[in-house]
Enzyme design. Sequence first.
Site, short mmCIF file in Angstrom:
data_model
loop_
_atom_site.label_atom_id
_atom_site.label_comp_id
_atom_site.label_asym_id
_atom_site.label_seq_id
_atom_site.Cartn_x
_atom_site.Cartn_y
_atom_site.Cartn_z
N LYS A 42 13.52 6.15 -17.58
CA LYS A 42 14.56 7.10 -17.93
C LYS A 42 14.00 8.46 -18.34
O LYS A 42 14.71 9.45 -18.34
CB LYS A 42 15.35 6.55 -19.15
N GLY A 43 12.75 8.46 -18.76
CA GLY A 43 12.20 9.62 -19.47
C GLY A 43 12.30 10.96 -18.76
O GLY A 43 12.36 12.00 -19.41
N GLU A 98 7.99 13.14 -13.28
CA GLU A 98 7.70 12.18 -14.36
C GLU A 98 7.63 12.92 -15.69
O GLU A 98 7.22 14.09 -15.73
CB GLU A 98 6.36 11.49 -14.03
N ASP A 99 8.02 12.24 -16.77
CA ASP A 99 7.95 12.92 -18.07
C ASP A 99 6.53 12.93 -18.64
O ASP A 99 6.09 13.93 -19.19
CB ASP A 99 8.94 12.30 -19.09
N ASP A 102 0.28 8.51 -18.93
CA ASP A 102 -0.50 7.95 -20.03
C ASP A 102 -1.70 7.20 -19.41
O ASP A 102 -2.71 7.83 -19.08
CB ASP A 102 0.44 7.03 -20.83
N LYS A 130 -1.37 12.94 -20.82
CA LYS A 130 -2.33 12.48 -21.84
C LYS A 130 -3.58 12.02 -21.11
O LYS A 130 -3.81 10.81 -20.94
CB LYS A 130 -1.74 11.30 -22.61
N PHE A 151 1.92 9.97 -30.57
CA PHE A 151 3.23 9.55 -30.10
C PHE A 151 4.16 10.74 -30.01
O PHE A 151 4.49 11.37 -31.03
CB PHE A 151 3.81 8.47 -31.01
N ASP A 158 11.13 8.89 -25.58
CA ASP A 158 11.72 8.09 -26.66
C ASP A 158 10.70 7.36 -27.51
O ASP A 158 9.53 7.21 -27.13
CB ASP A 158 12.65 7.03 -26.06
N ARG A 164 15.38 10.75 -27.57
CA ARG A 164 15.35 11.38 -26.23
C ARG A 164 16.12 12.70 -26.24
O ARG A 164 15.84 13.61 -25.46
CB ARG A 164 15.98 10.46 -25.19
#
Length: 176
Positions: A42-43, A98-99, A102, A130, A151, A158, A164
């Site tokens: 969802k990000g 993409e948000d 990682d 990241k 984080f 989220d 969000r």
Amino acid sequence: MTEIKTEILFPKEVISRRVGELAGRISRDYDGRELLLVGILKGAFIFMADLIRGINVPCRVDFVRLASYGCSSQSSGKVRITKDLETPIAGRDVLIVEDIIDTGLTLSYLVKVLREREPASLRVCAFLDKKERRQVPFDADYVGFTIPDGFVVGYGLDFNENFRFLPDVCVLHDIA
Ligand code: PRP
């Protein structure tokens, strides 16, 4: 309940400027072509909504959703598609949106799967990266901000489905 502290990392004005720059580069790179933006749910939903309104070549949209097997905080390295594209992508110029990157596992899997469908081109635009967290090598073609480990929430990202909606990107402190 311990109070979760948030600290602004990227305020909305800074985000807006950077997203505009990315949209400008993408518009130049795809001049004269038509793009299919593929958002990863969802990000990516807020980033994609802002990005597409800054791109001045014709765009279509579709979405995928992916999940990692096993515990959510510690990826086991196995990814699967839980909601696939509705659009055939053969012969299309595809840009995955993409948000955050990682470990790199989600995008390396998705790129492999979508490449097999023979798009005319396939690139990746990630809002945050990241880099130091990578478990598999992966470089996006367009990156908004490279960030250290920590984080982050807001602007679509989220923590347990919260935060969000925040317009700024924030770092969470004191999470257990
Ligand atoms: C997050 C993020 C990326 C993925 C990145 O999604 O949105 O899709 O993890 O991690 P990786 O590089 O380690 O694979 P998440 O599973 O939290 O779902 P969400 O987008 O619904 O929040």
